[in-house]
Design an enzyme around this catalytic site. Structure first.
Site, mmCIF file in Angstrom:
data_model
loop_
_atom_site.group_PDB
_atom_site.id
_atom_site.type_symbol
_atom_site.label_atom_id
_atom_site.label_comp_id
_atom_site.label_asym_id
_atom_site.label_seq_id
_atom_site.Cartn_x
_atom_site.Cartn_y
_atom_site.Cartn_z
ATOM 1 C CG HIS A 23 -1.884 -1.046 1.373
ATOM 2 N ND1 HIS A 23 -1.996 -1.836 2.499
ATOM 3 C CD2 HIS A 23 -2.845 -1.482 0.519
ATOM 4 C CE1 HIS A 23 -2.984 -2.703 2.334
ATOM 5 N NE2 HIS A 23 -3.514 -2.516 1.143
ATOM 6 C CE LYS A 47 -13.427 -7.004 2.822
ATOM 7 N NZ LYS A 47 -12.179 -6.480 2.246
ATOM 8 N NE ARG A 96 -2.647 -7.671 -4.323
ATOM 9 C CZ ARG A 96 -3.411 -7.998 -3.313
ATOM 10 N NH1 ARG A 96 -2.919 -8.039 -2.104
ATOM 11 N NH2 ARG A 96 -4.684 -8.298 -3.490
ATOM 12 C CB SER A 134 -4.087 -6.645 4.803
ATOM 13 O OG SER A 134 -3.797 -5.387 4.261
HETATM 14 O O1 PNS Z 1 -8.881 -2.996 0.139
HETATM 15 P P1 PNS Z 1 -10.136 -3.518 -0.478
HETATM 16 O O2 PNS Z 1 -10.968 -4.245 0.554
HETATM 17 O O3 PNS Z 1 -9.865 -4.353 -1.704
HETATM 18 O O4 PNS Z 1 -10.990 -2.220 -0.974
HETATM 19 C C1 PNS Z 1 -12.255 -2.372 -1.573
HETATM 20 C C2 PNS Z 1 -12.960 -1.002 -1.712
HETATM 21 C C3 PNS Z 1 -12.997 -0.272 -0.393
HETATM 22 C C4 PNS Z 1 -12.209 -0.145 -2.713
HETATM 23 C C5 PNS Z 1 -14.395 -1.270 -2.257
HETATM 24 O O5 PNS Z 1 -14.995 -2.264 -1.496
HETATM 25 C C6 PNS Z 1 -15.300 -0.035 -2.233
HETATM 26 O O6 PNS Z 1 -15.069 0.928 -2.920
HETATM 27 N N1 PNS Z 1 -16.364 -0.092 -1.398
HETATM 28 C C7 PNS Z 1 -17.333 0.979 -1.264
HETATM 29 C C8 PNS Z 1 -18.692 0.605 -1.875
HETATM 30 C C9 PNS Z 1 -18.649 0.824 -3.372
HETATM 31 O O7 PNS Z 1 -18.686 1.950 -3.824
HETATM 32 N N2 PNS Z 1 -18.498 -0.285 -4.141
HETATM 33 C C10 PNS Z 1 -18.289 -0.255 -5.581
HETATM 34 C C11 PNS Z 1 -19.556 -0.131 -6.390
HETATM 35 S S1 PNS Z 1 -20.844 -1.239 -5.966
#
Ligand code: PNS
Length: 168
Positions: A23, A47, A96, A134
């Site tokens: 990150h 989560k 990645r 993570s």
């Molecule tokens: O580190 P992560 O868990 O892969 O991040 C995922 C994240 C936070 C980028 C994603 O879950 C997100 O943007 N969530 C907010 C809800 C949203 O807008 N989802 C996308 C359209 S449905």
């Protein structure tokens, strides 16, 4: 021809439970490409995170302190709504491996449908971090592995406190 935007405010969203060197590498590289970079922690009740949003933000703040154009925040709900609130016009995400691609593509396309003027840019993870996540760091730590090459010292310290506390 369209003019280049006067300034780009980008959001780097994620769970960051906890932040890893992968990150951090993205934050460092992303911060050089934009005027302002907002690292945004998702407040996700679905989560079961190891660290609270507050703790994750504290760890992030500690490690991004040297970057003057980076700030740490949290959000809930849709990323597109948050991006509107923050006047951000770019989302930065890391890729990645090919396995990341499908989910990232879906998210980027959904976000574009919801807010067409919000662009998503993907940065390739550096080779050194391309396998780090993570989840893997937490597993490694629980099983007694050395995580010093994967997370900053402040995160290693907090992991130690958290996991020892949970297991006593
Ligand atoms: O580190 P992560 O868990 O892969 O991040 C995922 C994240 C936070 C980028 C994603 O879950 C997100 O943007 N969530 C907010 C809800 C949203 O807008 N989802 C996308 C359209 S449905």
């Amino acid at each position: 021809m369209n003019q280049k935007p006067a300034h780009v405010v980008a959001i780097y969203p994620g769970s960051f439970d906890p932040i890893t060197f992968g990150h951090l590498d993205l934050i460092e590289r992303g911060s050089k490409l934009v005027e302002r970079l907002i690292v945004a922690v998702l407040q996700n009740s679905e989560k079961q995170p190891l660290f609270s949003v507050q703790e994750r933000m504290e760890m992030l703040c500690e490690v991004v302190a040297p970057y003057r154009n980076v700030e740490v925040d949290s959000f809930q709900g849709l990323l597109v709504d948050y991006s509107r609130q923050r006047n951000a016009n770019l989302i930065i995400r890391g890729i990645r491996a090919i396995s990341d691609y499908e989910f990232e593509l879906q998210m980027a396309l959904m976000n574009r449908r919801l807010r067409p003027e919000l662009e998503t840019a993907f940065l390739m993870a550096s080779e050194a971090h391309s396998f780090v996540s993570s989840r893997l760091v937490k597993d490694l730590f629980r099983l007694g592995g050395d995580i010093s090459g994967f997370v900053p010292p402040n995160v290693e310290r907090r992991l130690k406190e958290r996991i020892e506390l949970k297991e006593t």
